[in-house]
Design a protein around this motif. Structure first.
Motif, PDB file in Angstrom:
ATOM      1  N   THR A  80      -9.079   4.841  -1.937  1.00 51.15           N
ATOM      2  CA  THR A  80      -9.240   4.445  -0.867  1.00 51.15           C
ATOM      3  C   THR A  80      -8.221   5.113   0.595  1.00 51.15           C
ATOM      4  O   THR A  80      -8.212   6.515   0.226  1.00 51.15           O
ATOM      5  N   THR A  84      -4.992   2.754   4.187  1.00 52.10           N
ATOM      6  CA  THR A  84      -4.839   1.841   3.073  1.00 52.10           C
ATOM      7  C   THR A  84      -3.425   2.323   2.499  1.00 52.10           C
ATOM      8  O   THR A  84      -2.921   1.303   2.313  1.00 52.10           O
ATOM      9  N   ALA A  98      -5.517  -5.990  -0.020  1.00 54.85           N
ATOM     10  CA  ALA A  98      -6.036  -4.710   0.512  1.00 54.85           C
ATOM     11  C   ALA A  98      -7.396  -4.879  -1.007  1.00 54.85           C
ATOM     12  O   ALA A  98      -8.535  -4.798   0.115  1.00 54.85           O
ATOM     13  N   SER A 101      -9.913  -7.719  -0.007  1.00 55.05           N
ATOM     14  CA  SER A 101     -10.505  -7.474   0.673  1.00 55.05           C
ATOM     15  C   SER A 101     -11.778  -5.875   1.109  1.00 55.05           C
ATOM     16  O   SER A 101     -11.939  -5.801   1.752  1.00 55.05           O
ATOM     17  N   ARG A 103     -10.676  -3.091   0.362  1.00 53.93           N
ATOM     18  CA  ARG A 103      -9.965  -1.402   1.120  1.00 53.93           C
ATOM     19  C   ARG A 103      -9.477  -0.437  -0.001  1.00 53.93           C
ATOM     20  O   ARG A 103      -9.637  -0.137   0.106  1.00 53.93           O
TER      21      ARG A 103
END
Length: 120
Positions: A80, A84, A98, A101, A103
């Motif tokens: 990542t 994030t 996270a 989504s 990310r």
């Protein structure tokens, strides 16, 4: 055996505090220190070599007990960006949110680090 610290704990905590107050406008040096410190915290909380967590360009760490790899791409990887990672590591953003989504890029059955978060 816990990993050797490269970021002194007080400096790491200070950098995380700076990131918390400045967010996306955090100076690169403070951002790098905060990321490296939280990666070291993860390795201390979950020592091992079965999962590799990458936060380019600032750092990577191996953690979580279990089967280890010695060559090539490890089977369990989390990757990542710095923002994030710090959001997840500090509890500002939930691991599952996270992940869902997109990310977090997560591969491997051991790579769910949600139960270990937040770190700081």
């Amino acid at each position: 055996m816990p990993p050797r610290r490269r970021v002194p704990v007080p400096a790491g905590r200070e950098a995380v505090g700076v990131w918390r107050s400045e967010g996306t406008s955090t100076a690169r040096a403070d951002l790098a220190t905060a990321v490296r410190y939280t990666l070291e915290e993860l390795a201390s909380v979950a020592p091992g070599r079965s999962v590799e967590v990458r936060v380019p360009p600032f750092g990577a760490v191996q953690c979580v007990e279990g089967t280890t790899h010695t060559r090539g791409t490890p089977p369990n990887v989390v990757e990542t960006d710095a923002q994030t990672w710090l959001e997840v590591a500090t509890g500002t953003l939930a691991w599952d949110a996270a992940w869902e989504s997109g990310r977090l890029r997560v591969s491997g059955h051991r790579a769910d680090l949600g139960p270990l978060m937040p770190l700081a």
